[in-house]
Design a protein around this motif. Structure first.
Motif, mmCIF file in Angstrom:
data_model
loop_
_atom_site.group_PDB
_atom_site.id
_atom_site.type_symbol
_atom_site.label_atom_id
_atom_site.label_comp_id
_atom_site.label_asym_id
_atom_site.label_seq_id
_atom_site.Cartn_x
_atom_site.Cartn_y
_atom_site.Cartn_z
ATOM 1 N N HIS A 136 -19.520 15.932 20.525
ATOM 2 C CA HIS A 136 -18.417 15.562 21.417
ATOM 3 C C HIS A 136 -18.654 14.189 22.044
ATOM 4 N N ALA A 137 -19.903 13.901 22.395
ATOM 5 C CA ALA A 137 -20.217 12.570 22.944
ATOM 6 C C ALA A 137 -19.883 11.487 21.915
ATOM 7 N N LEU A 138 -20.306 11.724 20.679
ATOM 8 C CA LEU A 138 -20.085 10.712 19.636
ATOM 9 C C LEU A 138 -18.606 10.600 19.280
ATOM 10 N N ALA A 139 -17.904 11.734 19.276
ATOM 11 C CA ALA A 139 -16.462 11.691 19.008
ATOM 12 C C ALA A 139 -15.748 10.912 20.115
ATOM 13 N N THR A 140 -16.184 11.100 21.355
ATOM 14 C CA THR A 140 -15.588 10.367 22.475
ATOM 15 C C THR A 140 -15.778 8.858 22.290
ATOM 16 N N LEU A 141 -16.991 8.461 21.938
ATOM 17 C CA LEU A 141 -17.262 7.032 21.753
ATOM 18 C C LEU A 141 -16.505 6.475 20.543
ATOM 19 N N ALA A 142 -16.416 7.294 19.494
ATOM 20 C CA ALA A 142 -15.728 6.834 18.273
ATOM 21 C C ALA A 142 -14.218 6.728 18.488
ATOM 22 N N CYS A 143 -13.669 7.577 19.346
ATOM 23 C CA CYS A 143 -12.209 7.594 19.523
ATOM 24 C C CYS A 143 -11.745 6.847 20.763
ATOM 25 N N GLN A 144 -12.571 6.819 21.817
ATOM 26 C CA GLN A 144 -12.100 6.224 23.061
ATOM 27 C C GLN A 144 -13.031 5.167 23.631
ATOM 28 N N GLY A 145 -14.137 4.899 22.966
ATOM 29 C CA GLY A 145 -15.053 3.876 23.474
ATOM 30 C C GLY A 145 -14.418 2.504 23.370
ATOM 31 N N GLU A 146 -15.015 1.570 24.088
ATOM 32 C CA GLU A 146 -14.442 0.219 24.087
ATOM 33 C C GLU A 146 -14.937 -0.616 22.914
ATOM 34 N N ARG A 147 -16.127 -0.260 22.424
ATOM 35 C CA ARG A 147 -16.743 -1.117 21.400
ATOM 36 C C ARG A 147 -17.325 -0.274 20.265
ATOM 37 N N ARG A 148 -17.517 -0.897 19.137
ATOM 38 C CA ARG A 148 -18.299 -0.361 18.030
ATOM 39 C C ARG A 148 -17.859 1.035 17.576
ATOM 40 N N LYS A 149 -16.544 1.227 17.439
ATOM 41 C CA LYS A 149 -16.072 2.569 17.088
ATOM 42 C C LYS A 149 -16.593 3.020 15.721
ATOM 43 N N SER A 150 -16.680 2.107 14.768
ATOM 44 C CA SER A 150 -17.125 2.526 13.437
ATOM 45 C C SER A 150 -18.612 2.896 13.456
ATOM 46 N N PHE A 151 -19.376 2.225 14.318
ATOM 47 C CA PHE A 151 -20.790 2.579 14.481
ATOM 48 C C PHE A 151 -20.924 4.035 14.935
ATOM 49 N N TRP A 152 -20.123 4.422 15.936
ATOM 50 C CA TRP A 152 -20.211 5.789 16.467
ATOM 51 C C TRP A 152 -19.723 6.807 15.439
ATOM 52 N N ARG A 153 -18.718 6.432 14.657
ATOM 53 C CA ARG A 153 -18.273 7.317 13.565
ATOM 54 C C ARG A 153 -19.429 7.608 12.629
ATOM 55 N N GLY A 154 -20.167 6.571 12.265
ATOM 56 C CA GLY A 154 -21.316 6.728 11.371
ATOM 57 C C GLY A 154 -22.386 7.609 11.991
ATOM 58 N N GLU A 155 -22.616 7.435 13.300
ATOM 59 C CA GLU A 155 -23.629 8.249 13.981
ATOM 60 C C GLU A 155 -23.230 9.722 14.001
ATOM 61 N N LEU A 156 -21.947 9.970 14.174
ATOM 62 C CA LEU A 156 -21.469 11.355 14.184
ATOM 63 C C LEU A 156 -21.728 12.010 12.826
ATOM 64 N N THR A 157 -21.359 11.330 11.767
ATOM 65 C CA THR A 157 -21.608 11.878 10.430
ATOM 66 C C THR A 157 -23.104 12.094 10.209
ATOM 67 N N ALA A 158 -23.915 11.124 10.640
ATOM 68 C CA ALA A 158 -25.374 11.257 10.484
ATOM 69 C C ALA A 158 -25.887 12.490 11.230
ATOM 70 N N ALA A 159 -25.371 12.717 12.437
ATOM 71 C CA ALA A 159 -25.816 13.878 13.228
ATOM 72 C C ALA A 159 -25.482 15.172 12.497
ATOM 73 N N LEU A 160 -24.269 15.237 11.959
ATOM 74 C CA LEU A 160 -23.856 16.471 11.292
ATOM 75 C C LEU A 160 -24.649 16.690 10.002
ATOM 76 N N LYS A 161 -25.027 15.610 9.356
ATOM 77 C CA LYS A 161 -25.845 15.756 8.144
ATOM 78 C C LYS A 161 -27.232 16.314 8.464
ATOM 79 N N LEU A 162 -27.752 15.973 9.648
ATOM 80 C CA LEU A 162 -29.050 16.526 10.058
ATOM 81 C C LEU A 162 -28.955 18.034 10.234
ATOM 82 N N VAL A 163 -27.803 18.485 10.732
ATOM 83 C CA VAL A 163 -27.590 19.932 10.867
ATOM 84 C C VAL A 163 -27.484 20.544 9.469
#
Ligand SMILES: [Ca+2]
Length: 398
Positions: A136-163
């Motif tokens: 949810h933190a990463l989705a918030t940054l990817a959808c509503q953050g001010e900067r680097r939205k694509s970076f946060w999208r990548g981090e979210l996918t990376a987190a889910l891959k670890l699971v």
């Protein structure tokens, strides 16, 4: 009248439901994140469990707007990051996990005091690993953050891959607002690349396994160019009126620094070919540091000089070296964590503050400090320094 009340209630309902434009935008953005994660290989059920019902995390948005390292005076930063409690606790934790730390030092060639210092600063030796659900933190940054939205999208996918690959359990995936998590606060992409299974149970679990976390941190520093057996920093004394070169990348041999009139802080001479740059975080009147290539490895952990200095100095303290010899050039130094808590208690007792007493200095504490400063005829800064702390203490004594 009744009609008005009904309409008002309806407006409240609408604002709070998915029908409001902002919420609809967030939902559709999260839907896109979910599809992108699935497309890049994340199991559908993991993506659904992680992201269905996601809501923007207000705390994440608020914290993403301030980066404390870049605004705080360096003496405040040192005051609470390298306080006596963190030194004492760190020495105890180093004794407790001596075998693991020495094993990591042997395998990766990285000094164990530095590994422990990162652990201490990042999460207070595992005590504070973060309490925000990471997807949810990463989705918030990817959808509503001010900067680097694509970076946060990548981090979210990376987190889910670890699971997905079995390193982590989704329902345990809690961390700090900026997506860092575990004992030494890796972000998911770094975790994917550099985490190691140091306890040998087949999973890389930096949330629950201290050996995995410390081994991974050592691996990180090794990959960042750590050189075995070399120093990271020495505190130095400058000759009076020094106006020469500075900068951590401006490295020359210690023998050259000796010719320029620098000595170790204790007055002993500098010599040899080891290359170091001079860092003066508070100008030429404050403490000076010669920093080596290994300092850059520490720097890469958080991309801030003040951070790398605090880690480096804490590592020295854990290794038994004394506090800084040169005082910071201020008559109002920062507070330790214990003093920050005490400050908040004093603010509560004297009616300036009714928030949480946890040593964390947020906007509410700052505004309370400003009010107290005005009361004591001081310039209102909102800064948690020794002066306002002492003023509150003596007011209590009256
Ligand atoms: Ca493991």
């Amino acid at each position: 009248m009744r009609k008005l009340i009904v309409m008002a209630a309806l407006a409240v309902l609408l604002a709070g439901s998915a029908a409001s434009p902002a919420a609809a935008h967030f939902d559709s953005c999260v839907g896109g994140l979910k599809q992108a994660a699935i497309k890049s290989g994340v199991t559908r059920s993991v993506a659904a469990k992680a992201l269905d019902n996601a809501r923007p995390e207000e705390k994440v948005l608020r914290l993403s707007k301030s980066q404390p390292e870049f605004k705080m005076p360096i003496w405040d930063y040192f005051g609470f990051l390298v306080d006596e409690d963190r030194v004492k606790d760190g020495r105890a934790m180093m004794r407790k996990h001596d075998k693991t730390l020495r094993a990591a030092e042997r395998r990766y060639g990285v000094d164990r005091h530095v590994i422990a210092a990162i652990w201490g600063v990042e999460t207070d030796y595992g005590g504070d690993t973060g309490d925000i659900f990471l997807p949810h933190a990463l989705a918030t940054l990817a959808c509503q953050g001010e900067r680097r939205k694509s970076f946060w999208r990548g981090e979210l996918t990376a987190a889910l891959k670890l699971v997905d690959r079995g390193d982590l359990k989704l329902d345990k995936l809690y961390g700090s607002w900026a997506g860092a998590f575990g004992h030494t606060q890796f972000i998911p992409s770094t975790y994917q690349r550099l985490a190691v299974d140091f306890d040998g149970d087949g999973r890389r679990d930096l949330l629950n396994s201290i050996p995995d976390a410390l081994g991974s941190t050592a691996n990180y520093l090794a990959k960042a160019g750590w050189r075995k057996g070399e120093s990271w920093l020495i505190e130095v004394k400058l000759p009076a009126g020094y106006k020469g070169a500075t900068g951590r990348k401006n490295r020359v041999a210690l023998s050259v620094w000796a010719k320029r009139g620098l000595t170790r802080a204790d007055g002993k001479g500098l010599s040899g070919k080891a290359q170091a740059g001079l860092v003066l975080p508070a100008g030429a009147r404050g403490p000076g540091f010669l920093v080596f290539r290994n300092f850059d490895a520490i720097y890469s952990y958080n991309q801030a000089e003040s951070y790398a200095l605090a880690i480096s100095h804490l590592a020295d303290r854990l290794a038994g070296y004394p506090p800084l010899r040169t005082p910071w050039p201020t008559d109002d130094t920062g507070l330790s964590r214990a003093e920050r808590i005490d400050l908040q208690k004093l603010l509560v007792a004297q009616g300036y503050y009714d928030g949480e007493v946890n040593g964390k200095i947020g906007p509410i504490t700052r505004s309370a400090i400003s009010d107290a400063e005005k009361r004591f005829a001081m310039k209102p800064t909102g800064r948690p320094g020794q002066k306002i702390y002492r003023a509150l203490q003596s007011a209590k004594a009256d």
